[in-house]
Design a protein around this motif. Sequence first.
Motif, short mmCIF file in Angstrom:
data_model
loop_
_atom_site.label_atom_id
_atom_site.label_comp_id
_atom_site.label_asym_id
_atom_site.label_seq_id
_atom_site.Cartn_x
_atom_site.Cartn_y
_atom_site.Cartn_z
N SER A 243 -3.19 6.81 -31.31
CA SER A 243 -4.41 7.57 -31.07
C SER A 243 -4.00 9.02 -30.86
CB SER A 243 -5.13 7.03 -29.83
OG SER A 243 -6.20 7.86 -29.46
N LYS A 244 -4.21 9.83 -31.89
CA LYS A 244 -3.79 11.23 -31.79
C LYS A 244 -5.03 12.12 -31.65
CE LYS A 244 -0.43 14.53 -33.45
NZ LYS A 244 0.66 14.83 -34.39
N ARG A 245 -5.03 12.93 -30.60
CA ARG A 245 -6.18 13.76 -30.27
C ARG A 245 -5.73 15.19 -29.95
NH1 ARG A 245 -7.91 9.70 -32.01
NH2 ARG A 245 -9.28 8.17 -31.02
N PHE A 246 -6.65 16.13 -30.18
CA PHE A 246 -6.43 17.48 -29.66
C PHE A 246 -7.69 17.94 -28.94
CE2 PHE A 246 -7.98 18.33 -34.01
CZ PHE A 246 -8.92 19.34 -33.82
N MET A 247 -7.49 18.78 -27.96
CA MET A 247 -8.60 19.34 -27.18
C MET A 247 -8.51 20.85 -27.21
SD MET A 247 -9.84 18.53 -23.25
CE MET A 247 -8.26 18.93 -22.52
#
Length: 252
Positions: A243-247
């Motif tokens: 699960s790769k996320r950026f904020m």
Amino acid sequence: MNYINKLDYMIFYDKVGALNGWDFSTLKVATEGEKWDFYKEVTDRCEKSDLLLDIGTGGGEMLLSITDSALLLVGIDHSKDRIQTANANLQKSNKANARFLLMDAENLEFPPSFFNVVSCRHSNFYAEEIAKVLVKDGMFLTQQISDNDKLNIKEAFGRGQQFGSDEGLWKEKYLEELAQAGFSDIQHVEYDATEYYKSYEDLIFLLKHTPIVPDFGQSEHDFDILQKFIEENQTGQGIRTNSKRFMIIAKK
């Protein structure tokens, strides 16, 4: 590059929203390595007197869980089914300070400088529209899915949402658009967590109700690929993927 275009995405979104209400609460999945809780990041930047806009609010469950953090919370979504679900959830919740509206993020129909905080989780946004409705010194927060999310699944199928694109392309696009729209103090962070899906059925549900692998299940061969993928990625904790996320957090 294998991006899903806007029209296809909207059709997919409406179809799935009508089918299952975007209810992923029954999925049995464990995650290791998450670096933040997005809506906690949002509430940490809210004052009790603030007005908050949530773009792509879905069924409104997350927004209704943070109603104590602001004076008024407004969730918008372009899916009629999602807004119907959100308003049904609102009625059951007895929360008096939340509203849900059918609206496209490309045209935010609010007065200028109306909101103190705008949030957007896993949904399209338009920086100029957000800048228009935010007060001076207002905050915008978004969490988005990175290009290499579910990478081993996409590699197994040889296709997938954003598969083969340059890593970071969407993030850089958003950062540039926010800067052009006049935002300052733009910060960004990311994580690549490990996910474990408990069962074959959980993984099937994910693939059938998200655009991770376009047209998943329309070919019987897809299930052969999936079976091999599971055999190669089965662990004691479940079926492994990422699960790769950026904020991004930006101040107007």
